[in-house]
Design an enzyme around this catalytic site. Sequence first.
Site, short mmCIF file in Angstrom:
data_model
loop_
_atom_site.label_atom_id
_atom_site.label_comp_id
_atom_site.label_asym_id
_atom_site.label_seq_id
_atom_site.Cartn_x
_atom_site.Cartn_y
_atom_site.Cartn_z
CG ASN A 103 -1.74 1.22 1.38
OD1 ASN A 103 -1.83 2.03 0.46
ND2 ASN A 103 -2.37 1.38 2.54
CD1 TRP A 104 4.11 1.39 -2.48
CD2 TRP A 104 3.94 2.19 -4.56
NE1 TRP A 104 5.04 0.74 -3.25
CE2 TRP A 104 4.96 1.22 -4.53
CE3 TRP A 104 3.65 2.83 -5.78
CZ2 TRP A 104 5.69 0.87 -5.67
CZ3 TRP A 104 4.37 2.48 -6.91
CH2 TRP A 104 5.39 1.51 -6.84
CE LYS A 105 -0.21 3.34 4.56
NZ LYS A 105 -0.10 3.44 6.01
CG HIS A 124 -5.82 1.95 4.95
ND1 HIS A 124 -5.40 2.98 5.76
CD2 HIS A 124 -4.81 1.06 4.91
CE1 HIS A 124 -4.18 2.70 6.20
NE2 HIS A 124 -3.79 1.55 5.68
CD GLU A 150 -2.89 5.66 6.44
OE1 GLU A 150 -2.81 5.65 5.20
OE2 GLU A 150 -2.02 5.17 7.18
CD GLU A 198 -3.63 -2.49 7.09
OE1 GLU A 198 -2.49 -2.73 6.70
OE2 GLU A 198 -4.27 -1.48 6.77
N GLY A 238 2.34 2.36 10.66
CA GLY A 238 3.30 3.44 10.55
C GLY A 238 3.98 3.80 11.86
CB SER A 288 5.01 -1.78 12.00
OG SER A 288 4.64 -0.41 12.22
N GLY A 300 2.87 -0.98 4.30
CA GLY A 300 2.92 0.43 3.94
C GLY A 300 4.35 0.89 3.78
N GLY A 301 4.92 1.46 4.86
CA GLY A 301 6.25 2.07 4.82
C GLY A 301 7.33 1.22 4.17
P1 PGA Z 1 2.75 0.37 7.64
O1 PGA Z 1 1.31 0.58 6.96
O2 PGA Z 1 3.33 -0.90 7.06
O3 PGA Z 1 3.53 1.60 7.27
O4 PGA Z 1 2.52 0.24 9.11
C1 PGA Z 1 0.45 -0.50 6.74
C2 PGA Z 1 -0.85 -0.03 6.14
O5 PGA Z 1 -1.33 1.06 6.48
O6 PGA Z 1 -1.44 -0.71 5.27
#
Ligand code: PGA
Length: 258
Positions: A14-16, A101, A103, A173, A179, A219, A240-241
Amino acid sequence: MKMNPDRRPLFAANWKMHNGPRSTREFLAEFTQLYEVAQDRRVVFFPPSISVEAFGLATAPRSDIGLGVQDVHADDAGAHTGAISATMALEAGASWSLVGHSERRNEFGDDDSMVARKTLQILASGLAPIVCVGESLKERDAGLLSEILRRQVAAVMCMVEPEHHGRLTWAYEPVWAIGTGRTASPEDASEAHDIVRASIAEHADELTATDTMVLYGGSVKPSNINSLMEVPGVNGVLVGGASLQPTDFAAICNASAV
Ligand code: PGA
């Protein structure tokens, strides 16, 4: 009941709001050197929608690398400035869509009923949804883990026709792990995945729940991928990250524990 036909472990990025078309091409030039075609797993990227077409062109020779969008509107077309529809995403080359998600839930106000409506639109378009659920730290500390997950799962399961229950993929999640560098322990992930599966079974049946893919997200890094993939009931990860660095994400996708 039509079941998810492909149950190979899923490694999703997930590149956001990272990587426009140019950095998408640069990322893929490096990543495709580091991650070779593997038959025993699936890899899917969720770039920003503005980069979907560039992503599709750059991965044309690699049909093993899947492509999805991070969000779609609950309607199929209309006066919704800034939004994209599931049908458009399909036309641009996507096969998947994230939905719900945290966010989106927190920053854009996508509540349970909106998540359910978007899921229906994704299914109607022919895309495969990955429905994200998870509790906040406050909810966890208040002992509400099970209640929150069951509510989030129920909101979607109740709206989706039973014949489509098997098309849903889920991602657990925990909001406190996204994050933050703080990953759920294998025990925490196992407990939460069991709750998600039990909730699915309540609205469908045991077989559907057993066969449903449930990913873990929050994470995920090269250093913890194997211990997470070893947890029974964890069928893949949403990253994500660590998906923004070709070397890190390739190390995750090349995990030995599948
Ligand atoms: P993260 O994000 O790996 O940076 O914790 C995961 C996500 O939001 O899908």
